[in-house]
Design a protein around this motif. Structure first.
Motif, PDB file in Angstrom:
ATOM      1  N   VAL A   1      62.538  42.597  77.968  1.00  0.00           N
ATOM      2  CA  VAL A   1      62.709  43.694  78.935  1.00  0.00           C
ATOM      3  C   VAL A   1      62.618  45.040  78.220  1.00  0.00           C
ATOM      4  N   LEU A   2      63.258  45.162  77.074  1.00  0.00           N
ATOM      5  CA  LEU A   2      63.169  46.397  76.295  1.00  0.00           C
ATOM      6  C   LEU A   2      61.720  46.707  75.916  1.00  0.00           C
ATOM      7  N   LYS A   3      60.999  45.688  75.490  1.00  0.00           N
ATOM      8  CA  LYS A   3      59.604  45.883  75.111  1.00  0.00           C
ATOM      9  C   LYS A   3      58.782  46.362  76.305  1.00  0.00           C
ATOM     10  N   LEU A   4      58.983  45.761  77.469  1.00  0.00           N
ATOM     11  CA  LEU A   4      58.236  46.146  78.666  1.00  0.00           C
ATOM     12  C   LEU A   4      58.538  47.589  79.074  1.00  0.00           C
ATOM     13  N   ALA A   5      59.825  47.979  78.979  1.00  0.00           N
ATOM     14  CA  ALA A   5      60.203  49.353  79.328  1.00  0.00           C
ATOM     15  C   ALA A   5      59.547  50.339  78.368  1.00  0.00           C
ATOM     16  N   ALA A   6      59.496  50.000  77.082  1.00  0.00           N
ATOM     17  CA  ALA A   6      58.874  50.890  76.093  1.00  0.00           C
ATOM     18  C   ALA A   6      57.372  50.988  76.311  1.00  0.00           C
ATOM     19  N   ILE A   7      56.718  49.863  76.624  1.00  0.00           N
ATOM     20  CA  ILE A   7      55.279  49.878  76.896  1.00  0.00           C
ATOM     21  C   ILE A   7      54.979  50.752  78.110  1.00  0.00           C
ATOM     22  N   ALA A   8      55.832  50.629  79.130  1.00  0.00           N
ATOM     23  CA  ALA A   8      55.636  51.436  80.336  1.00  0.00           C
ATOM     24  C   ALA A   8      55.751  52.922  80.034  1.00  0.00           C
ATOM     25  N   ARG A   9      56.692  53.289  79.161  1.00  0.00           N
ATOM     26  CA  ARG A   9      56.869  54.701  78.820  1.00  0.00           C
ATOM     27  C   ARG A   9      55.688  55.252  78.021  1.00  0.00           C
ATOM     28  N   LEU A  10      54.920  54.370  77.380  1.00  0.00           N
ATOM     29  CA  LEU A  10      53.726  54.814  76.661  1.00  0.00           C
ATOM     30  C   LEU A  10      52.605  55.198  77.625  1.00  0.00           C
ATOM     31  N   GLY A  11      52.715  54.750  78.877  1.00  0.00           N
ATOM     32  CA  GLY A  11      51.782  55.198  79.908  1.00  0.00           C
ATOM     33  C   GLY A  11      50.519  54.388  80.060  1.00  0.00           C
ATOM     34  N   ASP A  12      50.404  53.248  79.397  1.00  0.00           N
ATOM     35  CA  ASP A  12      49.193  52.426  79.526  1.00  0.00           C
ATOM     36  C   ASP A  12      49.444  51.371  80.604  1.00  0.00           C
ATOM     37  N   ARG A  13      49.060  51.683  81.841  1.00  0.00           N
ATOM     38  CA  ARG A  13      49.381  50.802  82.959  1.00  0.00           C
ATOM     39  C   ARG A  13      48.720  49.419  82.874  1.00  0.00           C
ATOM     40  N   PRO A  14      47.419  49.326  82.523  1.00  0.00           N
ATOM     41  CA  PRO A  14      46.812  47.988  82.418  1.00  0.00           C
ATOM     42  C   PRO A  14      47.534  47.081  81.414  1.00  0.00           C
ATOM     43  N   VAL A  15      47.873  47.655  80.257  1.00  0.00           N
ATOM     44  CA  VAL A  15      48.589  46.866  79.260  1.00  0.00           C
ATOM     45  C   VAL A  15      49.968  46.469  79.784  1.00  0.00           C
ATOM     46  N   THR A  16      50.636  47.385  80.477  1.00  0.00           N
ATOM     47  CA  THR A  16      51.959  47.092  81.036  1.00  0.00           C
ATOM     48  C   THR A  16      51.888  45.924  82.005  1.00  0.00           C
ATOM     49  N   GLU A  17      50.912  45.945  82.921  1.00  0.00           N
ATOM     50  CA  GLU A  17      50.791  44.867  83.909  1.00  0.00           C
ATOM     51  C   GLU A  17      50.467  43.533  83.240  1.00  0.00           C
ATOM     52  N   GLN A  18      49.622  43.589  82.217  1.00  0.00           N
ATOM     53  CA  GLN A  18      49.291  42.365  81.489  1.00  0.00           C
ATOM     54  C   GLN A  18      50.521  41.794  80.789  1.00  0.00           C
ATOM     55  N   GLU A  19      51.296  42.658  80.163  1.00  0.00           N
ATOM     56  CA  GLU A  19      52.498  42.212  79.454  1.00  0.00           C
ATOM     57  C   GLU A  19      53.531  41.652  80.432  1.00  0.00           C
ATOM     58  N   ILE A  20      53.678  42.288  81.590  1.00  0.00           N
ATOM     59  CA  ILE A  20      54.647  41.806  82.582  1.00  0.00           C
ATOM     60  C   ILE A  20      54.241  40.432  83.101  1.00  0.00           C
ATOM     61  N   ALA A  21      52.958  40.228  83.364  1.00  0.00           N
ATOM     62  CA  ALA A  21      52.484  38.925  83.845  1.00  0.00           C
ATOM     63  C   ALA A  21      52.778  37.835  82.816  1.00  0.00           C
ATOM     64  N   ALA A  22      52.536  38.137  81.532  1.00  0.00           N
ATOM     65  CA  ALA A  22      52.814  37.152  80.482  1.00  0.00           C
ATOM     66  C   ALA A  22      54.314  36.901  80.353  1.00  0.00           C
ATOM     67  N   ALA A  23      55.100  37.961  80.502  1.00  0.00           N
ATOM     68  CA  ALA A  23      56.552  37.822  80.371  1.00  0.00           C
ATOM     69  C   ALA A  23      57.134  36.971  81.485  1.00  0.00           C
ATOM     70  N   ARG A  24      56.592  37.096  82.695  1.00  0.00           N
ATOM     71  CA  ARG A  24      57.118  36.293  83.806  1.00  0.00           C
ATOM     72  C   ARG A  24      56.853  34.807  83.602  1.00  0.00           C
ATOM     73  N   LEU A  25      55.758  34.488  82.954  1.00  0.00           N
ATOM     74  CA  LEU A  25      55.462  33.081  82.668  1.00  0.00           C
ATOM     75  C   LEU A  25      56.408  32.528  81.603  1.00  0.00           C
ATOM     76  N   GLN A  26      56.692  33.350  80.618  1.00  0.00           N
ATOM     77  CA  GLN A  26      57.534  32.905  79.511  1.00  0.00           C
ATOM     78  C   GLN A  26      59.010  32.977  79.839  1.00  0.00           C
ATOM     79  N   HIS A  27      59.402  33.930  80.689  1.00  0.00           N
ATOM     80  CA  HIS A  27      60.815  34.139  81.009  1.00  0.00           C
ATOM     81  C   HIS A  27      61.007  34.134  82.528  1.00  0.00           C
ATOM     82  N   PRO A  28      61.224  32.969  83.132  1.00  0.00           N
ATOM     83  CA  PRO A  28      61.418  32.905  84.587  1.00  0.00           C
ATOM     84  C   PRO A  28      62.629  33.714  85.061  1.00  0.00           C
TER      85      PRO A  28
END
Length: 495
Positions: free
Chosen positions: A425-452
């Motif tokens: 969650v911390l990593k996702l929040a930091a990625i979002a603050r960097l402003g790269d939306r495509p990367v953020t969405e990709q990371e969130i999709a991968a995180a949901r698979l790994q962390h239900p």
């Protein structure tokens, strides 16, 4: 009466089906009879008599049936009641026999550790001092007992406790001190772990290097995730076993934070405490199990129960680091920040080499707004063991995020092997603050698979006044920018 006997026979059959193949006596009512008998569980049911022949003896003659029908009904009723009462008494007696035949639950004890030293003549004196310091350090963890050659414990089954031999060889040169050590199972002689630790004298003193060496080796042997505890957890013991193994399983469940493991650990710990109401280790561990059960289920009633056991453990054993850790976790959970931090400081003073406890204290301090001390203790914990510790690493990621160093926070989070959900969650929040939306969405999709449990974790990242308000605001901003849900939150970070 025959109907009542049949019903009782069926009830007994269902009862023993539930017991499975456990040894002991069995109560049996042979077909065609009304008198229960006891047989061994492994024997087949008693053979029955021919029911038709048996009925001929008890059925009255035709000419007597009409005259005696009323009294016969009453007599059968009385017989049925008497039979049921007798069967109930017999079943109780059979169960008592069965229980007496069952072996008592295995009560495991903390393992013994025996130390021996080998050193060159020039290093003998220094080596003996090191082994004395190591003995003190091992004892502070409270997970093992030191054994002398003359020590015996008669009347204890070999399966109840184990002994590990630790052979060491100390060496020292102009630039470093080192300790080669090998841990063996005393019962089999098998070497289960061999390693060598070395500390450079560097710019510090020789005593500092030796202290770091002793702390590192003692944690590897007797720490929460040390070799001895790992070996004990691997023992093939019956599910009914109580004692030290329950404490280790409970601690493992509390660190894993999975609801199934937490639920499985509770009965074992409760049975251990029932057998020994002064077992501070079991009470402290049960406190943490209750706390995390409440965290994972959202049921806050568990928090008070956990705090009660933590306080009881500290009362029974004020010098227990496990009790201090339990108070640190449970008091923080219910908002008693100052008391929680005080308990953590007491535990660290009792066992300064317990890097895991030091890391948890660093988190309590940091989340409460004591930034500098929190990050300092997190670094101390990491330096103490020379590797990443989950809670200390979380503090360092959180500190980078708090200061707006989002790229650094992402980098630190990616260095964590098998990162848990809060770190993700911390990593996702930091990625979002960097402003790269495509990367953020990709990371969130991968995180949901790994962390239900991603959304549930987001919902438990903060906790009212227990979490510094400025830190809470900064994290909520990143979480919302990431597109994750941020409902009203019920608990704090990953302690």
């Amino acid at each position: 009466m025959r109907i009542e006997a049949t019903r009782l026979r069926e009830t007994l059959a269902k009862y023993y089906e539930q017991l499975g193949d456990e040894p002991g006596a069995r109560l049996d009512i042979p077909r065609g009879r009304y008198v229960p008998v006891f047989v061994e569980r492994g024997q087949p049911p008693c053979p029955g008599e021919d029911v038709s022949d048996f009925e001929e003896d008890i059925v009255p003659a035709a000419e007597d049936r009409t005259a005696s029908s009323g009294s016969a009904v009453k007599r059968k009723g009385h017989i049925a009641i008497a039979l049921a009462s007798f069967a109930a008494i017999a079943m109780a007696g059979g169960y008592a026999v069965f229980r007496a035949a069952m072996p008592a639950p295995l009560d495991t004890q903390k393992p013994f550790v025996s130390l021996s030293l080998n050193a060159a003549q020039k290093d003998t004196v220094a080596g003996e001092a090191v082994i004395e310091d190591l003995a003190v350090s091992l004892a502070r963890f409270g997970t093992v007992r030191l054994k002398s050659d003359a020590m015996t414990r008669p009347g204890v089954e070999p399966a109840e406790q184990t002994t590990y031999d630790v052979r060491m060889r100390y060496g020292e040169d102009a630039t470093s001190v080192s300790l080669w050590w090998q841990l063996s199972d005393a019962a089999t002689g098998e070497a289960v772990w061999t390693d060598q630790d070395r500390r450079q004298k560097g710019t510090g003193t020789r005593d500092d290097a030796i202290r770091a060496l002793v702390y590192g080796v003692s944690r590897r042997i007797a720490g929460p995730v040390g070799v001895v505890n790992t070996m004990e957890l691997r023992r093939n013991l019956p599910a009914s076993t109580t004692g030290n193994i329950c404490v280790l399983r409970g601690e493992f469940a509390a660190e894993q934070r999975r609801l199934a493991a937490l639920k499985a650990a509770r009965p074992c710990l409760e049975a251990t405490i029932a057998a020994d109401p002064a077992d501070a280790d079991a009470m402290a561990t049960l406190a943490r199990v209750f706390m995390w059960t409440g965290r994972t289920t959202g049921d806050e009633s568990y928090f008070g129960r956990g705090l009660d056991f933590a306080n009881r453990a500290a009362t029974v054993s004020p010098a227990s680091t496990r009790a201090a850790l339990a108070q640190l976790a449970t008091q923080y959970q219910i908002g008693q920040n100052d008391a929680s931090i005080a308990a953590g400081r007491r535990g660290v003073a009792l066992n300064p080499e317990n890097a895991d406890l030091l890391a948890k204290l660093s988190m309590a301090l940091f989340l409460s707004g004591h930034w500098e001390e929190g990050i300092r203790l997190a670094k101390e914990a990491t330096d103490l063991v020379g590797q990443t510790i989950r809670d200390a690493n979380f503090v360092m990621i959180l500190d980078a995020y708090r200061q707006g160093h989002y790229a650094e926070a992402v980098f630190l989070a990616r260095q964590v092997p098998a990162a848990d959900t809060p770190t993700t969650v911390l990593k996702l929040a930091a990625i979002a603050r960097l402003g790269d939306r495509p990367v953020t969405e990709q990371e969130i999709a991968a995180a949901r698979l790994q962390h239900p449990d991603l959304d549930r974790t987001v919902a438990t990242m903060f906790s009212g006044g227990r979490f510094d308000s400025s830190l809470k605001t900064a994290l909520r901003t990143g979480i919302l920018e990431a597109g994750l849900k941020s409902p009203e939150l019920a608990s704090n970070g990953p302690m």
